[in-house]
Design a protein around this motif. Structure first.
Motif, PDB file in Angstrom:
ATOM      1  N   LEU A 214       0.775  -1.027  -0.021  1.00 17.46           N
ATOM      2  CA  LEU A 214      -0.003   0.000   0.043  1.00 17.46           C
ATOM      3  C   LEU A 214       1.030   1.218  -0.055  1.00 17.46           C
ATOM      4  O   LEU A 214       0.432   2.373  -0.495  1.00 17.46           O
ATOM      5  CB  LEU A 214      -0.880  -0.010   1.100  1.00 17.46           C
ATOM      6  N   LEU A 215       1.916   1.278   0.643  1.00 14.87           N
ATOM      7  CA  LEU A 215       2.850   2.403   0.715  1.00 14.87           C
ATOM      8  C   LEU A 215       3.636   2.676  -0.356  1.00 14.87           C
ATOM      9  O   LEU A 215       3.665   3.869  -0.961  1.00 14.87           O
ATOM     10  CB  LEU A 215       3.917   2.350   1.899  1.00 14.87           C
ATOM     11  N   ARG A 216       3.922   1.629  -1.185  1.00 11.36           N
ATOM     12  CA  ARG A 216       4.377   1.860  -2.706  1.00 11.36           C
ATOM     13  C   ARG A 216       3.579   2.678  -3.766  1.00 11.36           C
ATOM     14  O   ARG A 216       4.084   3.062  -4.601  1.00 11.36           O
ATOM     15  CB  ARG A 216       4.833   0.450  -3.183  1.00 11.36           C
ATOM     16  N   ARG A 217       2.218   2.602  -3.379  1.00 14.64           N
ATOM     17  CA  ARG A 217       1.221   3.069  -4.190  1.00 14.64           C
ATOM     18  C   ARG A 217       1.199   4.692  -3.675  1.00 14.64           C
ATOM     19  O   ARG A 217       0.438   5.512  -4.624  1.00 14.64           O
ATOM     20  CB  ARG A 217       0.026   2.729  -4.210  1.00 14.64           C
ATOM     21  N   VAL A 218       1.917   5.011  -2.615  1.00 12.90           N
ATOM     22  CA  VAL A 218       1.991   6.589  -2.386  1.00 12.90           C
ATOM     23  C   VAL A 218       3.011   7.278  -3.015  1.00 12.90           C
ATOM     24  O   VAL A 218       4.210   6.685  -2.495  1.00 12.90           O
ATOM     25  CB  VAL A 218       1.859   6.812  -0.806  1.00 12.90           C
TER      26      VAL A 218
END
Length: 230
Positions: A214-218
């Motif tokens: 999920l953080l990689r999508r930010v």
């Protein structure tokens, strides 16, 4: 609720694995897990050296008595889940490719992987609540019944039918189906389906991998802002 409890819970004494088989399976499971980790961590060495190191660690784990790491790991954490062992083997197999390998579940970006990982995370929290006596029924006891196994088999069939030609999704679905087959034939590791599909370490890895995904999508989440630097 009473109908579900009667369907999920075993109507008689649960079918438990053989004691001798259970003891040897615990050592074999830790041998496969640590051997797979050794194989991946030795990725910079030649293939023969990697295979030799993994085989040496696995043989060490199979050594009986306190001299074996599986002896102490079994005392501390019991046996790893069959699904955890399968994912470690898939991780080691994928590490043979020239592309970098991030982890046993972090590269499972196909939708079957997302479904299985989400189900594992959710059910881990349900089992934690069951351990803390938050629920009116025992969720863990459902793992001894035939209803839970039937639902898991239906999920494996559904993933196989609906999945496309993605290799990663097929590998995960086949691993899931193989785990269900081994559990049906042997009842390892404890006779409970949830112990075959999930263990505390796998649950933590699934949550960490999901959070990182999920953080990689930010955009730019790993960068430090100029205000923070000042």
């Amino acid at each position: 609720m009473s109908f579900l409890q009667a369907w999920f819970t075993a109507p008689q004494a649960p079918w438990l694995p053989d004691v001798v088989l259970q003891r040897w399976a615990l050592q074999a499971a830790w041998a496969l897990v640590l051997g797979a980790f050794t194989f991946v961590l030795a990725s910079r060495f030649r293939p023969a050296w990697r295979a030799g190191a993994a085989a040496a660690v696995a043989a060490w784990c199979l050594w009986p008595g306190p001299a074996s790491p599986s002896y102490w790991l079994g005392l501390a954490f019991q046996s790893p889940s069959l699904m955890g062992v399968a994912l470690c083997l898939v991780w080691a197999w994928r590490s043979k490719s020239p592309k970098p390998v991030a982890g046993p579940v972090s590269r499972a970006l196909s939708w079957p992987g997302i479904v299985l990982a989400s189900a594992g995370i959710l059910f881990g929290w349900l089992l934690l609540g069951d351990m803390l006596a938050w629920w009116p029924v025992s969720v863990y006891a459902w793992g001894f019944g035939s209803g839970a196994l039937a639902l898991a088999c239906a999920l494996a069939l559904l993933l196989w039918v609906l999945d496309g030609a993605g290799l990663a999704g097929q590998q995960l679905t086949l691993s899931f189906a193989a785990v269900l087959l081994v559990f049906t034939l042997t009842r390892l590791p404890s006779g409970n389906l949830w112990d075959a599909l999930l263990d505390p370490w796998l649950w933590l890895i699934l949550q960490a991998s999901g959070l990182l995904a999920l953080l990689r999508r930010v955009p730019g989440w790993w960068r430090v802002s100029p205000a923070t630097r000042a």
